[in-house]
Motif scaffolding. Structure first.
Motif, PDB file in Angstrom:
ATOM      1  N   VAL A   1      -8.545 -12.475  -5.914  1.00 37.93           N
ATOM      2  CA  VAL A   1      -8.611 -12.649  -7.371  1.00 37.93           C
ATOM      3  C   VAL A   1      -8.302 -11.349  -8.112  1.00 37.93           C
ATOM      4  O   VAL A   1      -7.499 -11.350  -9.053  1.00 37.93           O
ATOM      5  CB  VAL A   1      -9.976 -13.230  -7.796  1.00 37.93           C
ATOM      6  CG1 VAL A   1     -10.142 -13.174  -9.319  1.00 37.93           C
ATOM      7  CG2 VAL A   1     -10.096 -14.683  -7.309  1.00 37.93           C
ATOM      8  N   PRO A   2      -8.895 -10.206  -7.735  1.00 37.32           N
ATOM      9  CA  PRO A   2      -8.537  -8.959  -8.432  1.00 37.32           C
ATOM     10  C   PRO A   2      -7.039  -8.649  -8.359  1.00 37.32           C
ATOM     11  O   PRO A   2      -6.453  -8.182  -9.343  1.00 37.32           O
ATOM     12  CB  PRO A   2      -9.356  -7.886  -7.695  1.00 37.32           C
ATOM     13  CG  PRO A   2     -10.518  -8.622  -7.136  1.00 37.32           C
ATOM     14  CD  PRO A   2      -9.985  -9.977  -6.756  1.00 37.32           C
TER      15      PRO A   2
ATOM     16  N   VAL B   1      -0.548  -4.209  -1.950  1.00 33.66           N
ATOM     17  CA  VAL B   1       0.608  -4.926  -2.498  1.00 33.66           C
ATOM     18  C   VAL B   1       0.861  -4.477  -3.930  1.00 33.66           C
ATOM     19  O   VAL B   1       1.996  -4.216  -4.338  1.00 33.66           O
ATOM     20  CB  VAL B   1       0.380  -6.450  -2.443  1.00 33.66           C
ATOM     21  CG1 VAL B   1       1.536  -7.188  -3.119  1.00 33.66           C
ATOM     22  CG2 VAL B   1       0.221  -6.913  -1.000  1.00 33.66           C
ATOM     23  N   VAL B   2      -0.210  -4.384  -4.712  1.00 35.47           N
ATOM     24  CA  VAL B   2      -0.102  -3.925  -6.100  1.00 35.47           C
ATOM     25  C   VAL B   2       0.482  -2.521  -6.141  1.00 35.47           C
ATOM     26  O   VAL B   2       1.382  -2.226  -6.940  1.00 35.47           O
ATOM     27  CB  VAL B   2      -1.479  -3.960  -6.794  1.00 35.47           C
ATOM     28  CG1 VAL B   2      -1.385  -3.361  -8.193  1.00 35.47           C
ATOM     29  CG2 VAL B   2      -2.004  -5.390  -6.855  1.00 35.47           C
ATOM     30  N   ALA B   3      -0.006  -1.644  -5.266  1.00 37.81           N
ATOM     31  CA  ALA B   3       0.484  -0.263  -5.234  1.00 37.81           C
ATOM     32  C   ALA B   3       1.957  -0.223  -4.845  1.00 37.81           C
ATOM     33  O   ALA B   3       2.743   0.554  -5.416  1.00 37.81           O
ATOM     34  CB  ALA B   3      -0.353   0.557  -4.246  1.00 37.81           C
ATOM     35  N   TRP B   4       2.354  -1.063  -3.900  1.00 38.14           N
ATOM     36  CA  TRP B   4       3.753  -1.101  -3.458  1.00 38.14           C
ATOM     37  C   TRP B   4       4.660  -1.553  -4.593  1.00 38.14           C
ATOM     38  O   TRP B   4       5.716  -0.959  -4.832  1.00 38.14           O
ATOM     39  CB  TRP B   4       3.879  -2.039  -2.257  1.00 38.14           C
ATOM     40  CG  TRP B   4       5.246  -2.091  -1.651  1.00 38.14           C
ATOM     41  CD1 TRP B   4       5.719  -1.322  -0.627  1.00 38.14           C
ATOM     42  CD2 TRP B   4       6.317  -2.981  -2.007  1.00 38.14           C
ATOM     43  NE1 TRP B   4       7.025  -1.661  -0.327  1.00 38.14           N
ATOM     44  CE2 TRP B   4       7.425  -2.685  -1.160  1.00 38.14           C
ATOM     45  CE3 TRP B   4       6.452  -3.975  -2.965  1.00 38.14           C
ATOM     46  CZ2 TRP B   4       8.623  -3.353  -1.254  1.00 38.14           C
ATOM     47  CZ3 TRP B   4       7.652  -4.656  -3.065  1.00 38.14           C
ATOM     48  CH2 TRP B   4       8.738  -4.344  -2.213  1.00 38.14           C
TER      49      TRP B   4
ATOM     50  N   LEU C   1      -1.723  -8.401 -11.104  1.00 37.64           N
ATOM     51  CA  LEU C   1      -0.307  -8.742 -11.150  1.00 37.64           C
ATOM     52  C   LEU C   1       0.016  -9.586 -12.380  1.00 37.64           C
ATOM     53  O   LEU C   1       1.050  -9.392 -13.025  1.00 37.64           O
ATOM     54  CB  LEU C   1       0.094  -9.500  -9.880  1.00 37.64           C
ATOM     55  CG  LEU C   1       0.060  -8.688  -8.585  1.00 37.64           C
ATOM     56  CD1 LEU C   1       0.319  -9.591  -7.387  1.00 37.64           C
ATOM     57  CD2 LEU C   1       1.083  -7.557  -8.626  1.00 37.64           C
ATOM     58  N   ARG C   2      -0.867 -10.502 -12.717  1.00 41.71           N
ATOM     59  CA  ARG C   2      -0.660 -11.321 -13.919  1.00 41.71           C
ATOM     60  C   ARG C   2      -0.635 -10.447 -15.160  1.00 41.71           C
ATOM     61  O   ARG C   2       0.232 -10.605 -16.032  1.00 41.71           O
ATOM     62  CB  ARG C   2      -1.770 -12.365 -14.010  1.00 41.71           C
ATOM     63  CG  ARG C   2      -1.810 -13.172 -15.298  1.00 41.71           C
ATOM     64  CD  ARG C   2      -0.554 -13.963 -15.507  1.00 41.71           C
ATOM     65  NE  ARG C   2      -0.409 -15.011 -14.525  1.00 41.71           N
ATOM     66  CZ  ARG C   2       0.706 -15.691 -14.315  1.00 41.71           C
ATOM     67  NH1 ARG C   2       1.799 -15.399 -15.013  1.00 41.71           N
ATOM     68  NH2 ARG C   2       0.766 -16.636 -13.421  1.00 41.71           N
TER      69      ARG C   2
END
Length: 250
Positions: A117-118, A240-243, A123-124
């Motif tokens: 969820v975070p 994934v967010v960092a990438w 990403l949203r």
């Protein structure tokens, strides 16, 4: 020098990537079996389920014949392989199948990973298009709704929607058409080396392989002989967010 394409879209696999069984699948099967078939050894159920799933996936791709009949075959083979009495199974299969189908249609059977969820919220908020891309049957959409995470997705696609299964290249081509995305601006995140990572790379999509440390890393689809040389691995979904941020120059 040509500009690097920004990542506008992320495809997430479902099981083993965003969600996980609330209890091991073989334990849940054994619990449902017990009132009808007696107590079956969980380790035998585990081995029988893995074999049944692999065999039926090979024999009946894309849930040929319908999801309920497909899973009925898996459940039958699992019970027989675990040593269930044939006569008792014949009498009770009509009750066992809908019970297991219902259990794995929502939060009774599954839960999100703690970072799901975070990550989806981040990403949203960043304006990234989010797509679920699963080889699961249509119940996977119901699972996401019941878990309260469907709202984060622009599209939720399963193999039946596309008439094909990962790792076929056409899956990502068609999924991009559904999502209004370009292959080169998309990253696929999943936990299966062949179906998720190699399939996406072959389709011309960026790919990240999820390998969570500890018990979360020992999912049903990991192969003991897999070779991870030169594979881009993330240990959690925060990576994934960092990438994506790095790819987009943030």
């Amino acid at each position: 020098m040509a500009c690097r394409q920004k990542v506008t879209t992320v495809f997430f696999d479902a099981l083993g990537t965003l969600i996980t069984p609330r209890h091991p699948i073989h334990v849940q099967y054994a619990e449902v079996f017990e009132p009808y078939l007696g107590k079956l050894e969980p380790s035998r159920v585990q081995g029988a389920f893995k074999k049944a799933l692999k065999d039926v996936q090979r024999e009946k791709p894309v849930f040929a014949g319908g999801a309920e009949a497909w899973w009925r075959d898996v459940i039958w083979r699992t019970a027989i392989g675990a040593g269930a009495p044939v006569q008792s199974l014949n009498k009770s299969l009509g009750a066992i199948v809908p019970r297991l189908m219902q259990r794995f249609s929502g939060s009774e059977g599954y839960k999100p990973f703690v970072d799901s969820v975070p990550t989806l919220e981040t990403l949203r908020a960043a304006g990234v298009r989010i797509v679920m891309l699963s080889n699961g049957d249509p119940r996977m959409k119901t699972v996401f709704v019941d878990l309260g995470i469907a709202k984060y997705f622009d599209h939720m696609l399963v193999s039946e929607d596309l008439g094909n299964e990962k790792p076929a290249r056409q899956v990502w081509v068609d999924a991009c058409l559904h999502a209004g995305a370009r292959l080169e601006e998309t990253v696929h995140v999943g936990d299966e080396l062949e179906c998720d990572y190699k399939g996406a790379r072959h389709a011309g999509v960026h790919a990240l392989l999820v390998r969570r440390p500890g018990p979360d890393g020992n999912g049903e689809h990991k192969e003991t002989d897999e070779v991870l040389t030169d594979v881009e691995i993330v240990r959690n979904l925060s990576e994934v967010v960092a990438w994506i941020s790095q790819m987009n120059g943030r």
